[in-house]
Design a protein around this motif. Structure first.
Motif: not given
Length: 424
Positions: A169-181, A196-208
Motif C-alpha cells: 500500500q505504501q507504493y500502490l495506494g490504500e484501496t483495491l481500486p487504486e492498486i488495480a489501477g 484472472g479472478p478479481q473482486e468486482e472493485a478491481a475488475l471494474e477498474v481493469i475493464e474501464a
C-alpha cells in the motif's frame, strides 16, 4: 555458497540510488536509450502483473511453451538462492560470464546517475535477452505495473493480470481500486489481456482502462472458466473444453493460475499438448514446495518439511486452503515476515489449520520483523505461538515435541530464499 564475480557487482549496483524502490519510468527510458533500446529487439513479450499468482502462472506458461518446443526467455523477481534465477535464457539461468558482461555494460551506460537496483538489473535482462534467440519472452512485473521498470514495451503480444489484492500500500495506494489501477497500467492499446479472478472493485477498474485503450479482455468467469472435477482440471473457453490432469503445483489456488495460463496458451494458438505440459511440467520453488533432501530435512528427522513464500492476506488464504485439503496431520508453522506486511492479515486464515507457530527473524534482512512481533501477531489471531532463534532451532524444537509433525516454513520469499540456501 561460492562467491562469484557478479556478487560484488550486484552489491555495488545497490548503491546507485538512495531508495530501494522509487517508482518512475524516466530513469529506465534514459538508460535503455543509452543502451540502444534492447527491449525493442527481444522476442514477443507476455507481460504478467497481479498481486498473487504471477510467478506460478508464468511458470505454467513457460512449461507449456517449452512442451511445444519453443525457446522461452523469462524474467522474474525476487530471486531465492541466486540472482541468476531472475533471468532465464532459452530455458537456462543466465551464465555467470554473461551476467557480469551485461551488468557492466549497463553500469557504464548509466554513467553514475541515480538508478535503482531493480531498474538497472531489468535493463541488463533486456540486453541479455536481445542477444539470445527465442520465440517468446515472459516478463513478470516487479511491483505494481504502471511505473514498474518492466513497463517500457510499446506493444507486447499479450498481457496478463492475475488476482489483485491489498499489498504494498505504501507504493500502490490504500484501496483495491487504486492498486488495480496500478496493475492495469500494463494494458496497451489493442493488446489482448487475460484477466484472472478479481473482486468486482478491481475488475471494474481493469475493464474501464481496457475500454479506453481498446484492449480486448479475456476475463475469468466471462470468456473462460476453470474448475476441478473428479480429480481433473476442466477448462473451457470459446474454442471448447479441455480435460487435463490437476496442476503439479500444489494447492487449490493453482487451479485458477492454471486457468489463466491455459487461456494465454489457447489465445496464442497452442494445442492441447502445450496445455497439458503447462499443468504437468511446471515447477516453481517456495510455493508449497515439499523439501525432500538437505540439512534441514535431516534435522526434521522424518517429519514433513514444506516451504512457501506467500506473505499477504490472500497468500495466507491460499496456504490455509491447501493445508485444509492435505491429509490430517498436526501442522506447525515456522514463520518470519517483513515489517512492511500485514502480519495478522496473513496469519488469520491459517489459525484454524495449524497447531502452533514458531516465529523467527529473517537472517541478514534489514526489513525483517522481529520474531517477537510475529509471535504477538500470531497470538492476536488465536494461534499458540513462541519464538525461536533460527529456522533450524524451530525445526528441532517442533520435532522433539511432535516427531510426526508437518512443518511449514512460511511468511516471506526472503526467508524462503535463506532456507533454500541453508538446505542446499
Amino acid at each position: 555458497m561460492q562467491v562469484v564475480a557478479s556478487d560484488a557487482l550486484l552489491q555495488h549496483l545497490l548503491t546507485l540510488h538512495p531508495k530501494v524502490i522509487d517508482l518512475t519510468l524516466d530513469r529506465m527510458v534514459r538508460l535503455l536509450h543509452a543502451l540502444g533500446d534492447p527491449q525493442e529487439r527481444i522476442a514477443p513479450v507476455i507481460h504478467v502483473a497481479g498481486t498473487n499468482g504471477k510467478g506460478s502462472t508464468q511458470a505454467m506458461i513457460r512449461a507449456g511453451l517449452e512442451a511445444a518446443g519453443e525457446r522461452v526467455h523469462a524474467y522474474t523477481s525476487p530471486h531465492l538462492a541466486r540472482f541468476h534465477e531472475r533471468i532465464r535464457l532459452a530455458g537456462e539461468t543466465i551464465p555467470e560470464a554473461m551476467l557480469v558482461q551485461v551488468l557492466e555494460e549497463c553500469e557504464t551506460a548509466n554513467a553514475g546517475l541515480p538508478m535503482t537496483f531493480f531498474e538497472i538489473t531489468t535493463a541488463a535482462a533486456f540486453v541479455a535477452m536481445s542477444r539470445v534467440p527465442a520465440d517468446h519472452v515472459l516478463l513478470e512485473v516487479g511491483l505494481g505495473g504502471r511505473l514498474d521498470a518492466t513497463n517500457v514495451l510499446a506493444r507486447p503480444e499479450l498481457t496478463i493480470i492475475t488476482p489483485v489484492s491489498i499489498d504494498h500500500q505504501q507504493y500502490l495506494g490504500e484501496t483495491l481500486p487504486e492498486i488495480a489501477g496500478e496493475k492495469a497500467g500494463i494494458l496497451k492499446r489493442g493488446v489482448p489481456c487475460v484477466v484472472g479472478p478479481q473482486e468486482e472493485a478491481a475488475l471494474e477498474v481493469i475493464e474501464a482502462r481496457a475500454a479506453r485503450l481498446g484492449a480486448p479482455l479475456l476475463v475469468h468467469g466471462q470468456h473462460w472458466h476453470v474448475t476441478e472435477e473428479r480429480g481433473r482440471l476442466v477448462f473451457q473457453d470459446e474454442n471448447g473444453l479441455l480435460d487435463l490432469p490437476l496442476p503439479n503445483l500444489p494447492g487449490p489456488h493453482q487451479i485458477m493460475n492454471a486457468g489463466a495460463a491455459l487461456m494465454a496458451l489457447r489465445h496464442l494458438g497452442y494445442a492441447e499438448a502445450a496445455c497439458e505440459g503447462a499443468v504437468t511440467r511446471a515447477f516453481w520453488p517456495a510455493r508449497m514446495q515439499r523439501l525432500k533432501t538437505g540439512p534441514l530435512v535431516d534435522a526434521a528427522q522424518g517429519a514433513e518439511l514444506w516451504l512457501d513464500g506467500g506473505h499477504n492476506p490472500a497468500g495466507g488464504k491460499a496456504v490455509a486452503a491447501t493445508l485444509a485439503r492435505m491429509p490430517a496431520r498436526p501442522t506447525h508453522l515456522v514463520c518470519g515476515m517483513l515489517n512492511t506486511k500485514d502480519v495478522a492479515g496473513y496469519l488469520r486464515p491459517l489459525a484454524a489449520q495449524v497447531a502452533d507457530l514458531h516465529a523467527v527473524s529473517i537472517p541478514g534482512e534489514t526489513a525483517t520483523l522481529p520474531a517477537e512481533a510475529t509471535r504477538d501477531a500470531a497470538l492476536s489471531v488465536g494461534m499458540k505461538a513462541t519464538t525461536a532463534e533460527s529456522v533450524r532451532a524451530a525445526i528441532e524444537e517442533i520435532v522433539a515435541a511432535d516427531p510426526s509433525a508437518r512443518l511449514l516454513i512460511c511468511g516471506s520469499l526472503y526467508l524462503a530464499g535463506q532456507v533454500l540456501r541453508d538446505n542446499a
